[in-house]
Write a protein that holds these residues in place. Sequence first.
Motif, PDB file in Angstrom:
ATOM      1  N   THR A  86       7.868 -14.391  -3.333  1.00 43.73           N
ATOM      2  CA  THR A  86       6.719 -14.021  -2.522  1.00 43.73           C
ATOM      3  C   THR A  86       5.477 -14.079  -3.390  1.00 43.73           C
ATOM      4  O   THR A  86       5.582 -14.139  -4.618  1.00 43.73           O
ATOM      5  CB  THR A  86       6.875 -12.609  -1.935  1.00 43.73           C
ATOM      6  N   PHE A  87       4.312 -14.082  -2.778  1.00 40.28           N
ATOM      7  CA  PHE A  87       3.121 -14.002  -3.617  1.00 40.28           C
ATOM      8  C   PHE A  87       2.444 -12.649  -3.488  1.00 40.28           C
ATOM      9  O   PHE A  87       1.241 -12.515  -3.544  1.00 40.28           O
ATOM     10  CB  PHE A  87       2.152 -15.172  -3.461  1.00 40.28           C
ATOM     11  N   TYR A  88       3.288 -11.641  -3.391  1.00 50.62           N
ATOM     12  CA  TYR A  88       2.830 -10.256  -3.418  1.00 50.62           C
ATOM     13  C   TYR A  88       3.595  -9.500  -4.493  1.00 50.62           C
ATOM     14  O   TYR A  88       4.765  -9.768  -4.738  1.00 50.62           O
ATOM     15  CB  TYR A  88       3.077  -9.567  -2.073  1.00 50.62           C
ATOM     16  N   VAL A  89       2.920  -8.568  -5.125  1.00 53.65           N
ATOM     17  CA  VAL A  89       3.565  -7.655  -6.072  1.00 53.65           C
ATOM     18  C   VAL A  89       3.383  -6.258  -5.509  1.00 53.65           C
ATOM     19  O   VAL A  89       2.260  -5.850  -5.197  1.00 53.65           O
ATOM     20  CB  VAL A  89       2.939  -7.770  -7.484  1.00 53.65           C
ATOM     21  N   TRP A  90       4.486  -5.541  -5.361  1.00 50.94           N
ATOM     22  CA  TRP A  90       4.463  -4.174  -4.828  1.00 50.94           C
ATOM     23  C   TRP A  90       4.576  -3.189  -5.984  1.00 50.94           C
ATOM     24  O   TRP A  90       5.412  -3.352  -6.868  1.00 50.94           O
ATOM     25  CB  TRP A  90       5.641  -3.979  -3.874  1.00 50.94           C
ATOM     26  N   ALA A  91       3.722  -2.191  -5.958  1.00 47.42           N
ATOM     27  CA  ALA A  91       3.734  -1.172  -7.005  1.00 47.42           C
ATOM     28  C   ALA A  91       3.978   0.199  -6.382  1.00 47.42           C
ATOM     29  O   ALA A  91       3.296   0.570  -5.418  1.00 47.42           O
ATOM     30  CB  ALA A  91       2.403  -1.158  -7.756  1.00 47.42           C
ATOM     31  N   PRO A  92       4.935   0.951  -6.921  1.00 49.12           N
ATOM     32  CA  PRO A  92       5.149   2.309  -6.419  1.00 49.12           C
ATOM     33  C   PRO A  92       4.035   3.234  -6.900  1.00 49.12           C
ATOM     34  O   PRO A  92       3.628   3.187  -8.062  1.00 49.12           O
ATOM     35  CB  PRO A  92       6.497   2.709  -7.016  1.00 49.12           C
ATOM     36  N   VAL A  93       3.525   4.050  -5.975  1.00 52.64           N
ATOM     37  CA  VAL A  93       2.461   5.012  -6.275  1.00 52.64           C
ATOM     38  C   VAL A  93       2.759   6.298  -5.504  1.00 52.64           C
ATOM     39  O   VAL A  93       3.552   6.299  -4.570  1.00 52.64           O
ATOM     40  CB  VAL A  93       1.069   4.466  -5.898  1.00 52.64           C
ATOM     41  N   ASP A  94       2.112   7.382  -5.882  1.00 52.70           N
ATOM     42  CA  ASP A  94       2.347   8.657  -5.187  1.00 52.70           C
ATOM     43  C   ASP A  94       1.814   8.649  -3.760  1.00 52.70           C
ATOM     44  O   ASP A  94       2.499   9.037  -2.833  1.00 52.70           O
ATOM     45  CB  ASP A  94       1.728   9.820  -5.966  1.00 52.70           C
ATOM     46  N   ASP A  95       0.584   8.215  -3.589  1.00 48.58           N
ATOM     47  CA  ASP A  95      -0.068   8.236  -2.276  1.00 48.58           C
ATOM     48  C   ASP A  95      -0.763   6.892  -2.100  1.00 48.58           C
ATOM     49  O   ASP A  95      -1.809   6.639  -2.701  1.00 48.58           O
ATOM     50  CB  ASP A  95      -1.071   9.386  -2.226  1.00 48.58           C
ATOM     51  N   CYS A  96      -0.198   6.027  -1.287  1.00 51.55           N
ATOM     52  CA  CYS A  96      -0.712   4.655  -1.198  1.00 51.55           C
ATOM     53  C   CYS A  96      -2.134   4.592  -0.656  1.00 51.55           C
ATOM     54  O   CYS A  96      -2.926   3.753  -1.086  1.00 51.55           O
ATOM     55  CB  CYS A  96       0.230   3.768  -0.399  1.00 51.55           C
ATOM     56  N   MET A  97      -2.479   5.466   0.279  1.00 51.83           N
ATOM     57  CA  MET A  97      -3.844   5.450   0.827  1.00 51.83           C
ATOM     58  C   MET A  97      -4.855   5.900  -0.232  1.00 51.83           C
ATOM     59  O   MET A  97      -5.901   5.269  -0.408  1.00 51.83           O
ATOM     60  CB  MET A  97      -3.930   6.340   2.070  1.00 51.83           C
ATOM     61  N   ALA A  98      -4.553   6.991  -0.927  1.00 50.89           N
ATOM     62  CA  ALA A  98      -5.462   7.495  -1.958  1.00 50.89           C
ATOM     63  C   ALA A  98      -5.579   6.490  -3.111  1.00 50.89           C
ATOM     64  O   ALA A  98      -6.682   6.254  -3.627  1.00 50.89           O
ATOM     65  CB  ALA A  98      -4.974   8.846  -2.479  1.00 50.89           C
ATOM     66  N   PHE A  99      -4.478   5.899  -3.503  1.00 58.21           N
ATOM     67  CA  PHE A  99      -4.477   4.928  -4.595  1.00 58.21           C
ATOM     68  C   PHE A  99      -5.331   3.718  -4.217  1.00 58.21           C
ATOM     69  O   PHE A  99      -6.181   3.272  -4.993  1.00 58.21           O
ATOM     70  CB  PHE A  99      -3.050   4.501  -4.915  1.00 58.21           C
TER      71      PHE A  99
END
Length: 150
Positions: free
Chosen positions: A88-101
């Motif tokens: 894919t041409f997306y990279v997913w990163a885990p974060v605590d709060d996706c909206m705030a990040f």
Amino acid sequence: HSLSKTYNMTGWRIGMACGNPEIVAGLGRVKTNVDSGAFDAIQHAAITALTGPQDCVREACGIYQERRDALVKGLTDIGLDVRAPKATFYVWAPVDDCMAFSAKLLDQAGIVATPGVGFGKNGEGFVRFAITRSIERINEAVERMRGLDL
């Protein structure tokens, strides 16, 4: 199947379906009654893409792999726990709060990352980065993130 990513025809809304002939024929009947089809020039471009030399696909894959590797390295270097995707041409990163990040990236660094929650409940806790920009721009974005408290 779509030609969007393989042939850089994103937004052209051209694709194909294959499978059980009766089901595909039914899809064709429904599609014919719903709209008038894709613009002829786009259909001809799709035919050319599918029947022409495929060097462009290999070249594009190499470019996206280089961009992916640069982004994954950069995000890892600044402390995000990312894995290199395989297809894919997306990279997913885990974060605590996706909206705030995502808001912090946009407001403080001018970087757009898509909050995962927009893709459903399983997307919460992730942000999605696209590798559709040059390596130089990707490295610039990582440098801007480096100055933030992530």
